[in-house]
Design an enzyme around this catalytic site. Structure first.
Site, short mmCIF file in Angstrom:
data_model
loop_
_atom_site.label_atom_id
_atom_site.label_comp_id
_atom_site.label_asym_id
_atom_site.label_seq_id
_atom_site.Cartn_x
_atom_site.Cartn_y
_atom_site.Cartn_z
N SER A 1 7.11 -24.56 -4.75
CA SER A 1 7.75 -23.75 -5.80
C SER A 1 6.99 -23.73 -7.13
O SER A 1 7.39 -23.03 -8.06
CB SER A 1 9.17 -24.24 -6.06
OG SER A 1 10.01 -23.86 -4.99
N LYS B 1 6.22 -20.36 -8.43
CA LYS B 1 7.13 -19.56 -9.26
C LYS B 1 6.71 -19.51 -10.72
O LYS B 1 7.21 -18.66 -11.47
CB LYS B 1 8.55 -20.10 -9.12
CG LYS B 1 9.14 -19.98 -7.71
CD LYS B 1 10.58 -20.42 -7.67
CE LYS B 1 11.17 -20.24 -6.27
NZ LYS B 1 10.96 -21.41 -5.40
N SER C 1 15.03 -22.68 -9.57
CA SER C 1 13.99 -22.50 -8.56
C SER C 1 14.45 -21.59 -7.42
O SER C 1 14.17 -21.83 -6.25
CB SER C 1 13.55 -23.86 -7.99
OG SER C 1 12.29 -23.75 -7.36
N LYS D 1 7.68 -27.31 -14.11
CA LYS D 1 8.25 -26.85 -12.84
C LYS D 1 8.05 -27.87 -11.74
O LYS D 1 7.01 -28.52 -11.65
CB LYS D 1 7.58 -25.53 -12.45
CG LYS D 1 8.21 -24.83 -11.26
CD LYS D 1 9.52 -24.15 -11.63
CE LYS D 1 10.22 -23.58 -10.40
NZ LYS D 1 10.78 -24.65 -9.52
#
Length: 388
Positions: free
Chosen positions: A66, A69, A126, A228
């Site tokens: 992720s 992202k 997320s 993140k």
């Protein structure tokens, strides 16, 4: 007695020399070896100077999960900044977005969701569903959007990155590196500070469901304000984090750890090491006059020189007094001179090691002088043996 006095005098000299050696050695930076992390790959950089402080397998291509992202969100904000999108624009949720596996924002098929909420769903929760929804809205399809993501990565200098989707779900040929992700994080921080503020939010509620940001460092360290997390079975547990203490901002990337706790703990080790043993200075600012050399054949006798952008350097703590600067200015500068034209090099060193070089540029334009001024200066240069 005379011999004794001579011996004592020599001893004093020897001990003085030894004291001087020990003093000089004490002044030098004493930095322990960087921590070794339980991770497949990691890197620690200073955000302003770009200096790499710690790295291990930093250019190894790995699944980013992720962390992908971050680029998804970056492209959304890029479209907003260009005026192609508004934070209030509504996006229709497709079946594909609604059925997205993994972490979710819990948007429903057929609903219209504003861009601002989708961005929070991507960054804080997320959400794979939110990521696919914006990808389809901007690119027409997730595949086309992923191609745009890769193109932006290449423009940023992310040399070992390729995106096949907007979520980070496993896919052959979908990869990045710790170094590349640090570059991306730095772009997010500097290019879109309003977007970056979302990365520090601990919770986001949508559709009656309150979810927490998975970045545990937001609770443990007040200096941490992003970025993140990521996790798949293939990628392991990953974390890109950034912290600011005083005027110094660090970015760490940890990939392939064994658990949520491990990625937070290992990231803390990197950040603690960087802040404890290094500092970032700004010895020269953009636009500051550093030199005013003579201009031959110009309407004015000299020209102001400086650098285009602020110069930031990261050095071991307590070593600022050991920095030296050298200006290598062109031997002969003739008019006309254009503002921004390179006229030499600024070089900053620490104990003889060059840390940074920047072009010395004209901070102003200088037009040619009259005919007699140019003629006279040409004659002077000729006799000085400088006419080229």
């Amino acid at each position: 007695m005379r011999i004794f006095r001579q011996i004592r005098a020599k001893a004093v000299v020897i001990f003085s020399i030894l004291g001087l050696i020990l003093s000089v050695t004490a002044q030098a930076a004493l930095i322990p070896a960087p921590p070794k992390l339980a991770a497949k790959s990691y890197i620690l950089i200073d955000a302003d100077s770009g200096r790499v402080l710690v790295e291990h397998n930093a250019d190894k291509q790995l699944p980013p999960a992720s962390l992908t992202k971050m680029m998804t969100a970056y492209l959304v904000e890029s479209e907003v900044s260009k005026g192609n999108l508004s934070p209030e624009d509504k996006v229709r949720v497709s079946v594909k977005a609604w059925k997205a596996p993994g972490s979710r924002m819990f948007i429903k098929e057929g609903d219209f969701v504003v861009i601002e909420d989708l961005l929070k769903g991507i960054i804080i929760q997320s959400g794979n569903d939110a990521s696919i929804a914006v990808a389809e809205h901007i690119g027409g399809s997730e595949e086309a959007f992923a191609d745009l993501m890769t193109q932006h990565a290449q423009m940023m200098g992310m040399k070992n990155t390729q995106f096949l989707n907007a979520t980070g779900l496993p896919g052959k040929g979908h990869y990045s590196t710790a170094h590349d992700l640090a570059i991306l994080a730095n772009h997010i921080i500097k290019d879109f500070p309003d977007l970056y503020s979302v990365y520090s939010q601990q919770y986001f509620t949508y559709n009656g469901i309150r979810q927490a940001n998975r970045n545990r460092l937001l609770w443990r360290d007040k200096s941490v304000d992003g970025l993140k997390t990521g996790h798949t079975d293939e990628a392991g547990y990953c974390l890109v984090s950034s912290a600011k203490r005083g005027d110094m901002r660090l970015i760490s990337v940890v990939m392939g750890t064994s658990s949520e706790e491990a990625r937070a703990r290992e990231s803390q080790k990197l950040l603690a090491y960087g802040f404890r043993y290094f500092e970032t200075l700004e010895p020269y600012s953009a636009g500051t006059v550093l030199n005013e050399p003579k201009v031959w054949g110009g309407q004015q006798p000299d020209v102001k020189l400086g650098i285009r952008e602020n110069l930031n350097i990261t050095i071991p703590r307590g070593q600022a007094k050991r920095l030296t600067a050298k200006l290598n200015v062109n031997k002969v500068i003739k008019a006309p001179v254009t503002e921004g034209q390179s006229m030499g090099v600024l070089q900053v060193s620490l104990d003889g090691e060059v840390l940074a070089e920047r072009p010395l540029v004209a901070l102003e334009s200088v037009e040619q002088g009259g005919f007699f001024k140019r003629l006279w200066d040409s004659i002077v240069l000729f006799f000085k043996g400088l006419l080229g």
